[in-house]
Design an enzyme around this catalytic site. Structure first.
Site, mmCIF file in Angstrom:
data_model
loop_
_atom_site.group_PDB
_atom_site.id
_atom_site.type_symbol
_atom_site.label_atom_id
_atom_site.label_comp_id
_atom_site.label_asym_id
_atom_site.label_seq_id
_atom_site.Cartn_x
_atom_site.Cartn_y
_atom_site.Cartn_z
ATOM 1 N N GLY B 15 0.807 -1.223 0.000
ATOM 2 C CA GLY B 15 0.000 0.000 0.000
ATOM 3 C C GLY B 15 0.836 1.267 0.000
ATOM 4 N N PHE B 18 -0.956 7.185 2.671
ATOM 5 C CA PHE B 18 -0.233 8.070 3.592
ATOM 6 C C PHE B 18 0.769 7.297 4.453
ATOM 7 C CE2 PHE B 18 -4.014 10.932 3.080
ATOM 8 C CZ PHE B 18 -3.314 11.995 2.547
ATOM 9 N N GLU B 174 -18.150 18.047 3.377
ATOM 10 C CA GLU B 174 -17.420 18.791 2.350
ATOM 11 C C GLU B 174 -18.091 18.636 0.988
ATOM 12 O OE1 GLU B 174 -13.318 17.534 3.032
ATOM 13 O OE2 GLU B 174 -13.101 19.105 4.532
ATOM 14 N N ASP B 305 -5.061 3.139 8.371
ATOM 15 C CA ASP B 305 -6.468 2.772 8.559
ATOM 16 C C ASP B 305 -6.678 1.300 8.924
ATOM 17 O OD1 ASP B 305 -7.143 5.322 7.956
ATOM 18 O OD2 ASP B 305 -8.317 4.862 6.151
ATOM 19 N N ALA B 322 -5.531 10.766 7.958
ATOM 20 C CA ALA B 322 -4.152 10.868 7.483
ATOM 21 C C ALA B 322 -3.149 10.951 8.629
ATOM 22 C CB ALA B 322 -4.008 12.077 6.564
#
Lengths: 428, 428
Positions: B15, B18, B174, B305, B322
């Site tokens: 992966g 971040f 958002e 995560d 993040a």
């Protein structure tokens, strides 16, 4: 299609390319109702597609929403629609979202890739006429390099790293130049495990020079630039087939490649209903008179790539490029208004503003009607002209920044596989 | 996978999000061989995906080629690969491009959308966790407005113009704010034939406040901002189903919409082989100790995560954001080197640097550990922080220019349907 009639005559424009948009601008705020149809909701700037394919620009930077262009035109409607047929008897356009009546029809449907009937080439090669096609090519190039890492078969690995571009026109030349720069500046860093020097870039041209529509000087200089960049140019060679692995030609030459880009020709994107033999001329284009009226019609016009206006100087119609398209669209706007007012229309006269092509960093060739030059200055002119013709301040700014960045850093950062192309093929 | 061993121990990272990238930076130029695997060739900046969906940014601007990040790390290899299984007995990672041995394994596979087992919602709703998903949402929104023009059925037309967002976390808030601004500033100009005032934007939140992870002040202010923008917020309502047309809830409320965005939850993207019951905790995350070691393993780690490190303050693990990911990745880099040198590892301590969310133009909420503020200044802080954390100078420049342009012009120019989403569905 539920578009209410106004008291003004209705002009339907098929296509929001260079010619359709130039026409639209002329008809804005005039006493006509205009309906513009396009299968995309954006206008795209085709001359820079090769930069999308090679990770130099983002696709959104060279596209512009058609609705935004039209937003200050109160007499306009836009519909996202694909036109299937024109019924010239009943003045109807038949689309995937319904039928539409017109008083005047302008076909500005552009051109599409011409495979000259070879279905294998059509199936296995990549084209670069639309944004999705250009993104597919970008994905394929990157996916091929990722795959090259996985094989220990040297022939297969080389085939994955080779590029064969068929057609030495501006598209082929500009793409080859960009690939050569990527090979030199980016691949060795991105793929330290591969011997990227083995990646070969070939241009195959059926005639005896590249950039055929330009001056001998431009053609020779472009060839010189490309050769210095390490591109192999094969002239007087015609590709006969491609099976996804091997390119065969009319000579002994064959090429092993996983990436064949077909930039060898385009043809008019004709529409059912206007396909009678007497209407279609060389390159599958609609024969028009000096007012861009389609042969035999008073109220149906064609402009841009799809239109073939035959003149002494251009016995096969004007070149399928932005300039004739823009000029025809613009003049037809005036002529339609004249026709409605029953005034005489003005015949179209093409003003050749010149042709240019870029090969790479500091290398371009420019043929102006009275002045031909090559090299660094030509390159600046090329950039300036392309920025100028892009629609939209934001697009110009973003493209400009990308270019400055790419120039200073010898880089192209948009080398992203956002929509895998090969994977999609494999799972089909 | 043909990656030759070096004399150093091999760390495999699954992966390039971040946490994976933060770890990679720490391991660069160290005495380890690192192989980074990701199913994409780019790192993407998830916090700005909603701007891609709403035409404010181009996808390429918030993504960055992983190979470019790694190009100065001589001890690194990258492979574009999807990991199918981890064999923790034989220390093997099984992928779609072959198997790979590891000495140390770091699972940084992130999270995916959690539909809580509702397959109808999964089928008909839109998620916004990846760039292709965000582009699909962009296309769908625009396609729905184009389609709204074609129907004379008022209910159908309204359903095409309505948006239901499930989940009042940062993503939902958002997105809702951005849609409200589009409704006000862009739709009336783009679609003069539609009464776009009828377009409704709903947020459905199962608990009694939005932005649950933030302060009461931030939550209340965000709600206030959204309501001023015309967004409807439904609290204490849980969506029970969506069949592509009607949203049903656990109350009498139903909503007719063609666009349901599911932002109601994520879960760890676990990988086969590390799915034993005792390893998996709330949110489908891998239980790790204070050194990010997966429970029961000395040489297998999880960060970001996917990892759940249980502390007194965070009994369900750190928030899936993040900051914890970056901090864990960075510290694990040091700890792996310590482990190899047989030195004691340092336990992870999370430094809460704050949380923020933007609602729209001049409207954001920021919770710093010692200072909470809302409004214009918060909005500037939000923009600065997001620009700062974007990778790459070019991306920062291009995003900055887009933001300035969008701010000054009340516009979002990337409203382009480059890959139709609905059309694809229909032809399936």
């Amino acid at each position: 299609m539920n578009i209410s009639r106004t008291s003004f005559p209705r002009v339907v424009i098929i296509g929001g390319g260079f010619s359709g948009i130039a026409l639209a601008k002329k008809l804005s705020k005039q006493e006509v109702q205009v309906v513009l149809l396009d299968k995309n909701n954006y206008h795209n700037f085709q001359p820079l597609l090769y930069q999308v394919s090679t990770g130099g620009l983002e696709p959104d930077s060279i596209a512009y929403p058609i609705r935004k262009i039209l937003k200050d035109f109160p007499n306009f409607s836009f519909r996202l629609a694909e036109v299937n047929e024109i019924d010239s008897v009943n003045n109807l356009v038949k689309t995937d979202i319904g039928e539409l009546k017109f008083d005047y029809l302008v076909v500005a449907s552009g051109s599409k890739t011409n495979y000259f009937g070879n279905s294998e080439i059509e199936k296995y090669s990549m084209a670069m006429k639309t944004i999705p096609q250009s993104l597919n090519l970008r994905s394929l190039i990157l996916e091929n390099f990722e795959e090259a890492l996985l094989t220990s078969d040297l022939n297969e690995r080389n085939a994955l790293m080779n590029f064969v571009i068929v057609g030495g026109g501006p598209t082929g030349v500009e793409l080859a130049g960009a690939l050569a720069e990527i090979k030199k500046g980016i691949l060795p860093k991105d793929y330290p495990d591969l011997d990227t020097r083995l990646a070969q870039i070939h241009i195959i041209q059926s005639s005896d020079c590249i950039l055929k529509g330009m001056s001998d000087k431009a053609s020779a200089k472009a060839e010189d630039f490309l050769e210095k960049l390490g591109v192999n140019i094969w002239k007087n060679v015609r590709v006969t087939n491609y099976d996804g692995k091997t390119v065969t030609t009319n000579t002994d030459l064959t090429f092993e490649t996983a990436t064949l880009v077909w930039a060898a020709g385009v043809k008019g994107a004709t529409i059912k209903g206007l396909e009678a033999e007497e209407l279609i001329t060389r390159g599958n284009r609609l024969l028009v008179n000096e007012f861009n009226q389609v042969k035999g019609y008073n109220h149906i016009f064609a402009i841009g790539d799809i239109a073939s206006m035959i003149t002494d100087e251009f016995p096969n119609g004007f070149p399928m490029m932005a300039q004739p398209a823009i000029q025809q669209g613009s003049q037809l706007g005036d002529n339609i208004l004249k026709l409605i007012e029953q005034k005489p229309m003005v015949p179209f006269v093409y003003k050749d503003k010149g042709v240019m092509a870029t090969i790479g960093r500091n290398k371009a060739v420019v043929d102006l009607p009275k002045f031909k030059f090559q090299g660094v200055f030509a390159w600046y002119v090329w950039m300036f002209v392309h920025l100028f013709f892009l629609i939209g301040f934001r697009n110009r700014m973003v493209v400009f920044i990308n270019w400055v960045y790419n120039y200073v850093r010898f880089d192209r950062e948009a080398r992203l596989i956002i929509r895998p192309f090969k994977k999609k093929l494999n799972t089909k």
